[in-house]
Motif scaffolding. Structure first.
Motif, short mmCIF file in Angstrom:
data_model
loop_
_atom_site.label_atom_id
_atom_site.label_comp_id
_atom_site.label_asym_id
_atom_site.label_seq_id
_atom_site.Cartn_x
_atom_site.Cartn_y
_atom_site.Cartn_z
N PRO A 95 31.36 35.28 35.05
CA PRO A 95 31.56 34.69 33.72
C PRO A 95 30.92 33.31 33.51
CG PRO A 95 33.49 34.28 35.08
CD PRO A 95 32.51 35.05 35.94
N THR A 96 30.38 32.69 34.57
CA THR A 96 29.94 31.30 34.40
C THR A 96 28.47 31.18 33.99
OG1 THR A 96 29.66 31.15 36.81
CG2 THR A 96 31.71 30.28 35.89
N HIS A 97 28.08 29.95 33.65
CA HIS A 97 26.74 29.68 33.11
C HIS A 97 25.62 30.09 34.07
CE1 HIS A 97 27.70 26.33 35.72
NE2 HIS A 97 26.41 26.24 35.91
N ASP A 98 25.93 30.09 35.39
CA ASP A 98 24.88 30.43 36.36
C ASP A 98 24.78 31.94 36.60
OD1 ASP A 98 27.40 30.25 37.55
OD2 ASP A 98 26.60 29.76 39.53
N TYR A 145 43.78 41.63 31.90
CA TYR A 145 44.35 40.32 31.58
C TYR A 145 45.60 40.51 30.72
CZ TYR A 145 40.17 38.33 33.60
OH TYR A 145 39.17 38.00 34.47
N ASN A 191 38.86 35.08 27.59
CA ASN A 191 38.10 34.13 26.76
C ASN A 191 36.64 34.58 26.59
OD1 ASN A 191 36.89 33.47 29.21
ND2 ASN A 191 38.26 31.73 29.57
N GLN A 223 33.96 33.47 27.75
CA GLN A 223 33.16 33.48 28.99
C GLN A 223 33.43 34.76 29.78
OE1 GLN A 223 34.67 30.61 27.77
NE2 GLN A 223 32.61 30.07 27.04
N ARG A 224 34.69 35.12 29.88
CA ARG A 224 35.01 36.37 30.59
C ARG A 224 34.49 37.58 29.83
NH1 ARG A 224 40.73 34.23 32.87
NH2 ARG A 224 40.00 33.79 34.99
N MET A 227 31.40 39.34 30.79
CA MET A 227 31.39 40.40 31.81
C MET A 227 31.47 41.80 31.20
SD MET A 227 33.45 38.71 35.01
CE MET A 227 35.01 38.38 34.17
N VAL A 282 29.98 39.40 45.53
CA VAL A 282 31.09 39.30 46.49
C VAL A 282 31.16 40.61 47.29
CG1 VAL A 282 33.61 39.04 46.71
CG2 VAL A 282 32.36 37.74 44.97
N GLY A 315 40.77 30.85 38.84
CA GLY A 315 39.68 31.79 38.59
C GLY A 315 38.53 31.11 37.87
N GLU A 316 37.30 31.50 38.19
CA GLU A 316 36.15 30.80 37.59
C GLU A 316 36.06 31.07 36.08
OE1 GLU A 316 32.30 31.90 39.13
OE2 GLU A 316 32.60 34.02 38.75
N GLY A 317 36.67 32.17 35.64
CA GLY A 317 36.64 32.49 34.21
C GLY A 317 37.31 31.43 33.36
N LYS A 318 38.34 30.77 33.93
CA LYS A 318 39.03 29.71 33.18
C LYS A 318 38.21 28.42 33.12
CE LYS A 318 43.74 31.28 33.50
NZ LYS A 318 45.10 31.09 33.98
N ALA A 368 34.93 28.39 33.16
CA ALA A 368 33.56 28.70 32.73
C ALA A 368 33.09 27.89 31.52
CB ALA A 368 33.42 30.19 32.46
N GLU A 369 33.94 27.80 30.49
CA GLU A 369 33.50 27.11 29.27
C GLU A 369 33.21 25.63 29.55
OE1 GLU A 369 36.23 27.12 25.97
OE2 GLU A 369 34.72 26.30 24.58
N LEU A 402 32.69 24.18 32.35
CA LEU A 402 31.62 24.05 33.33
C LEU A 402 30.24 24.21 32.66
CD1 LEU A 402 32.14 23.64 36.34
CD2 LEU A 402 31.80 26.09 36.66
N SER A 457 28.78 28.24 40.66
CA SER A 457 30.21 28.59 40.67
C SER A 457 30.39 29.87 41.49
CB SER A 457 30.66 28.80 39.23
OG SER A 457 31.94 29.39 39.22
N PRO A 488 33.19 32.39 43.18
CA PRO A 488 34.59 32.79 43.36
C PRO A 488 34.84 33.23 44.80
CG PRO A 488 33.36 34.53 42.27
CD PRO A 488 32.42 33.38 42.42
#
Lengths: 249, 249
Positions: A72-75, A104, A111, A113-114, A117, A148, B179-182, B184-185, B187, B201, B203
């Motif tokens: 979910p992150t920018h990278d 969830y 959110n 970002q998630r 996915m 992972v 969790g990285e999803g939280k 993410a924004e 970041l 990032s 996980p």
């Protein structure tokens, strides 16, 4: 025999921060299906590099697997790059959305970002992720998987029935406590005669003792047996400790 | 910043028989010198593949390192391929010959196959191997190293003074049990503002607890400190356990 390429995406592998374990896992598992990884590339989280590498490899090999960059992150830029490489838009997949909504409990946790996915290139077919739900996917001959290892391995179980098996490579390993330099001449001659079998020679030090692992690989059981017999005779003539090792390959 | 490529040569890596450890080692060590591995390729023991990959990569990067395939057996074909790639003959190096003559007490042990380990492309400069004596070598911007990690690492120590250092990458790692999803924004916003720092990032699951490793990397110490401060504020606001981890990167 079918041929595959693995594209490992991630700066953390190149910097040495994270040890890649996915190549060894996929190499072994695909071998069992008669699919051979002919090449693996470790590349950075760079959109152009991903696009170019993917387009080069997908035209060259029967299958391409990618690992990493679908979080979910920018990278995490793999999916956007894959869509770009195929010239299709990135769409929000309804099935993936349902999976994440179920995952969830609190709707607020899903959110924007998630939600990323849930985005896959148009035409992609999801690959189940029983661990953390966010799916991988297949588009044509390309399988896009998580980085992972535990999740990647679960995704492999979910996709393996989609692969067309080739002739599985059979293998035998002979461990001999002798330097490979002494075996080299005889081994070279055996390789010439037994050309249907690929013979690899790998020196090692085990408990301070020098030895050589001789790995024989062939799709032809009879050819493999004959080459193994020849190597056994060679090693026996040196009168050193040796044994056949059960190989998972 | 200088850029390098690592070419890992060996069917045993692709088949999953042997876990590569050389990329992680070189990634970390080169980082310290300000040299970044931009790409790594794992290729098979196939002469044409080695030649083509080497020629593509040596024109593209400041440095190319190869590992594997410089032993005495029939499957060790790296040196012949390197000579071919450079269009020079393979010659028997007198210095390498002296080293091996000293190493083998019994002259009979230095057979024709082991003599192969004295052959280098014309113009190559040897790299010391204190473990098993058979040297690696450098030709132009290409460093040809053994595949066995212990020997490769010793060769690296012997060659590192030949590399032109770049600006070393500095790094900070923040571990947060969330969790990285939280993250993410926030970041993503920090990454936009602190564009001189690369933020990764990753996980993880540690002792059954989900967490995220946030790795910040920059050649600019001030930029790195500022970005790290911003990430610390972000994580603190979530009121979860977090700490800065000393990173070897």
């Amino acid at each position: 025999m079918n041929y595959a390429c693995l594209i490992i995406i991630g700066n953390e592998i190149l910097s040495g921060r994270t040890q890649d374990l996915n190549l060894a896992f996929l190499g072994k598992r695909l071998n069992k299906l008669g699919i051979r990884i002919a090449e693996a590339r470790v590349i950075s989280d760079d959109s152009d590099v991903i696009i170019n590498t993917l387009n080069e490899c997908r035209s060259k090999y029967d299958y391409v697997f990618t690992t990493g960059g679908i979080g979910p992150t920018h990278d995490d830029i793999t999916s956007a790059a894959v869509a770009n490489a195929f010239g299709v838009p990135l769409i929000r997949d309804p099935e993936a959305l349902t999976l994440l909504r179920q995952h969830y409990a609190n709707p607020k946790d899903l959110n924007e970002q998630r939600m990323k996915m849930c985005e896959v290139p148009k035409g992609a077919k999801l690959i189940d992720n029983p661990i953390s739900k966010a799916p991988g996917y297949q588009i044509e001959n390309v399988f896009v998987l998580a980085g992972v290892p535990r999740i990647m391995q679960a995704m492999y179980e979910a996709l393996k029935d989609r692969l067309v098996p080739g002739e599985p490579m059979k293998s035998r390993t002979i461990i001999a406590f002798i330097g490979e330099g002494k075996l080299a001449e005889g081994l070279g001659n055996i390789q010439i005669i037994h050309s249907q079998t690929e013979i690899g020679s790998y020196p090692f030090i085990r408990d301070g003792r020098l030895g050589t692992a001789l790995v024989l690989r062939s799709t032809d059981q009879k050819a493999l047996d004959e080459a193994t017999q020849a190597v056994n005779v060679l090693v026996t003539n040196f009168k050193v400790e040796h044994f056949e090792e059960i190989s998972a390959e």
